[in-house]
Every structure is written in C-alpha cells, then in structure tokens.
Motif scaffolding. Structure first.
Motif, PDB file in Angstrom:
ATOM      1  N   UNK A  52       0.883  -1.170   0.000  1.00 39.73           N
ATOM      2  CA  UNK A  52       0.000   0.000   0.000  1.00 39.73           C
ATOM      3  C   UNK A  52       0.916   1.215   0.000  1.00 39.73           C
ATOM      4  N   UNK A  53       0.952   1.945  -1.117  1.00 38.13           N
ATOM      5  CA  UNK A  53       1.954   2.987  -1.311  1.00 38.13           C
ATOM      6  C   UNK A  53       1.322   4.351  -1.523  1.00 38.13           C
ATOM      7  N   UNK A  54       1.711   5.318  -0.701  1.00 33.66           N
ATOM      8  CA  UNK A  54       1.314   6.692  -0.958  1.00 33.66           C
ATOM      9  C   UNK A  54       2.162   7.226  -2.107  1.00 33.66           C
ATOM     10  N   UNK A  55       1.550   8.013  -2.985  1.00 32.61           N
ATOM     11  CA  UNK A  55       2.270   8.539  -4.143  1.00 32.61           C
ATOM     12  C   UNK A  55       3.384   9.480  -3.712  1.00 32.61           C
ATOM     13  N   UNK A  56       3.074  10.398  -2.795  1.00 35.64           N
ATOM     14  CA  UNK A  56       4.032  11.430  -2.417  1.00 35.64           C
ATOM     15  C   UNK A  56       4.740  11.074  -1.115  1.00 35.64           C
ATOM     16  N   UNK A  57       5.814  10.310  -1.236  1.00 34.45           N
ATOM     17  CA  UNK A  57       6.640   9.994  -0.074  1.00 34.45           C
ATOM     18  C   UNK A  57       8.082  10.363  -0.403  1.00 34.45           C
ATOM     19  N   UNK A  58       8.872  10.709   0.601  1.00 37.79           N
ATOM     20  CA  UNK A  58      10.257  11.123   0.346  1.00 37.79           C
ATOM     21  C   UNK A  58      11.166   9.932   0.037  1.00 37.79           C
ATOM     22  N   UNK A  59      12.351  10.258  -0.439  1.00 41.73           N
ATOM     23  CA  UNK A  59      13.362   9.253  -0.695  1.00 41.73           C
ATOM     24  C   UNK A  59      13.184   8.596  -2.053  1.00 41.73           C
ATOM     25  N   UNK A  60      12.093   7.901  -2.209  1.00 44.93           N
ATOM     26  CA  UNK A  60      11.717   7.251  -3.460  1.00 44.93           C
ATOM     27  C   UNK A  60      10.202   7.351  -3.530  1.00 44.93           C
ATOM     28  N   UNK A  81      -3.543   8.215  -3.443  1.00 49.06           N
ATOM     29  CA  UNK A  81      -3.338   9.523  -4.048  1.00 49.06           C
ATOM     30  C   UNK A  81      -4.248  10.538  -3.388  1.00 49.06           C
ATOM     31  N   UNK A  82      -3.729  11.739  -3.171  1.00 44.66           N
ATOM     32  CA  UNK A  82      -4.507  12.774  -2.492  1.00 44.66           C
ATOM     33  C   UNK A  82      -5.544  13.416  -3.403  1.00 44.66           C
ATOM     34  N   UNK A  83      -5.415  13.271  -4.714  1.00 43.32           N
ATOM     35  CA  UNK A  83      -6.343  13.901  -5.645  1.00 43.32           C
ATOM     36  C   UNK A  83      -6.845  12.888  -6.657  1.00 43.32           C
ATOM     37  N   UNK A  84      -8.171  12.775  -6.777  1.00 41.32           N
ATOM     38  CA  UNK A  84      -8.763  11.790  -7.686  1.00 41.32           C
ATOM     39  C   UNK A  84      -8.415  12.090  -9.139  1.00 41.32           C
TER      40      UNK A  84
END
Length: 232
Positions: A52-60, A81-84
């Motif tokens: 389960x991956x958030x799109x906007x994460x640091x590092x990669x 994703x924060x925006x549909x």
C-alpha cells in the motif's frame, strides 16, 4: 491461518499510525514505514502479501517504488493519491499498480479494497478465503498468435511466453470468456476488480493498454461508447 502481511508506505505520521491500527484491528499484519527507500528495503526483507503505497513519499516516490516492486515481483500494489484527478493516479497504474484509493479515505473502504485485491490474487485477505481461478479443461485457448493455457495460467504469443501480472491475467481471461463480444468497463470493474460499487474506469483503461503492449495492440479493440472486445 497466517495473517496477511501489508507493507504500508506513508510519510504522514498521523495517517500512517491510524491506518496501521485500523488494518491490524481487521486482522492484518502491518509493516508501516515513512519513506520509499525504507519501503523498498522492507519489501525485500519482509516479502509482504500486498503493498500500500502513498504517491508522495520522500526518498523514493510511490510511483517509482511501484516500478521497482513490479520489476521484482507480481505482489499486488495499491496506490494512495490525495487527488482523484491527479496524473499521479494514471502514472501509478501505468507503473504496475493494481488499484488506487483516493485520500482522504474511509477506513472501511480501504479495507474492502485491499480484500478485493487479495481475493483476486488468492491470498487470505485478512481472514477471507482464497478465490479459485476458473479453468477450462478443454485445452489452451487460441486467438490468432495468442495462446492462453487456463490450466497452467500461462500466455504465449508466437510461441514466446508473455509475463502478465495476476490482474492482467484475470482481465485477459475475462475477455477470453466472450471473444468478439463487447465488455463494458463497468462489467470489467465488477468481474476483474471485484468492485461492489462504482469505480474509476481509468483503472480498466490503463490495464487494457498495459495488456495490449504485451499481447498486441490490435488484439483488444476499443468500441467507443461501449467498452472493449477481444478479437477472435
């Protein structure tokens, strides 16, 4: 029965901790990490059942992490994703994600979506039973240069093996049940993605395009205003 293991990559501390508690309460084992680099390391070390991956994460970022995971594994991936309407949704699906959920999300919807994905992949889904794939005992299906072995879950094109993700395989099998017939996006969302509610048809469109690149652009035809069909 072993717990289903979720890798959750989210940099927001509040969301990460609250979601981890929710998933654990629903019977999942959770490895929660704050950035993509640690997420990739955790994926390789823990071998989770789903990511389960958030799109906007640091590092990669989540899209890049999804690509790295897909290079190594067919484990199911859900993007957050924060925006549909974000291009990140399409980028995530093109990178190999099987589904996405828009933030902010209802925890019950997230759990239902995770379980739906896991059912498609035959995992326990936090206590649910595996779903058996439907097989045809009459032998491989053939559509032009395309051969589908429904017993061995293998696909060949011109005699060469074609590597499909489980979601792509389910999509192709759904088309193969009705070659030449138009299948609507809503039907595909229900039968392949196990949606019991309306879903975003971009999920279907991107997966069809990914499937086309592997089995031939002309093998699946777009019927404008209606859906898609497999050319027999």
């Amino acid at each position: 029965m072993a717990e289903t293991h979720v890798l959750f990559v989210e940099d927001d501390d509040v969301i990460r901790e609250a979601t981890q508690l929710t998933l654990e309460r629903d019977g999942f084992k959770v490895t929660a990490v704050p950035d993509g680099i640690v997420g990739l390391e955790s994926f390789r070390a823990a071998k989770p059942d789903i990511a389960l991956l958030d799109v906007m994460v640091p590092g990669l970022d989540g899209v890049s992490l999804c690509r790295r995971i897909r290079d190594e594994s067919t484990v199911p991936v859900i993007m957050l994703s924060a925006r549909a309407d974000s291009i990140d949704v399409v980028l995530g699906l093109e990178a190999g994600a099987d589904d996405y959920v828009t933030k902010p999300f209802d925890s019950a919807v997230l759990v239902a979506r995770i379980r739906a994905v896991l059912r498609r992949f035959g995992h326990a889904a936090g206590g649910g039973g595996p779903e058996a794939a439907a097989c045809d005992d009459s032998g491989p299906l053939r559509f032009g240069d395309l051969e589908i072995d429904t017993d061995g879950m293998e696909v060949r094109r011109d005699g060469e093996p074609v590597a499909l993700t489980p979601t792509e395989m389910r999509l192709l099998l759904e088309f193969s049940t009705a070659p030449g017939s138009v299948l609507s996006r809503d039907r595909l969302l229900t039968s392949v993605w196990d949606y019991e509610w309306g879903g975003d048809t971009r999920v279907v469109d991107v997966h069809v395009q990914r499937l086309r690149t592997k089995i031939g652009q002309d093998r699946i035809e777009t019927v404008r205003g209606f859906g898609y069909k497999l050319r027999a």
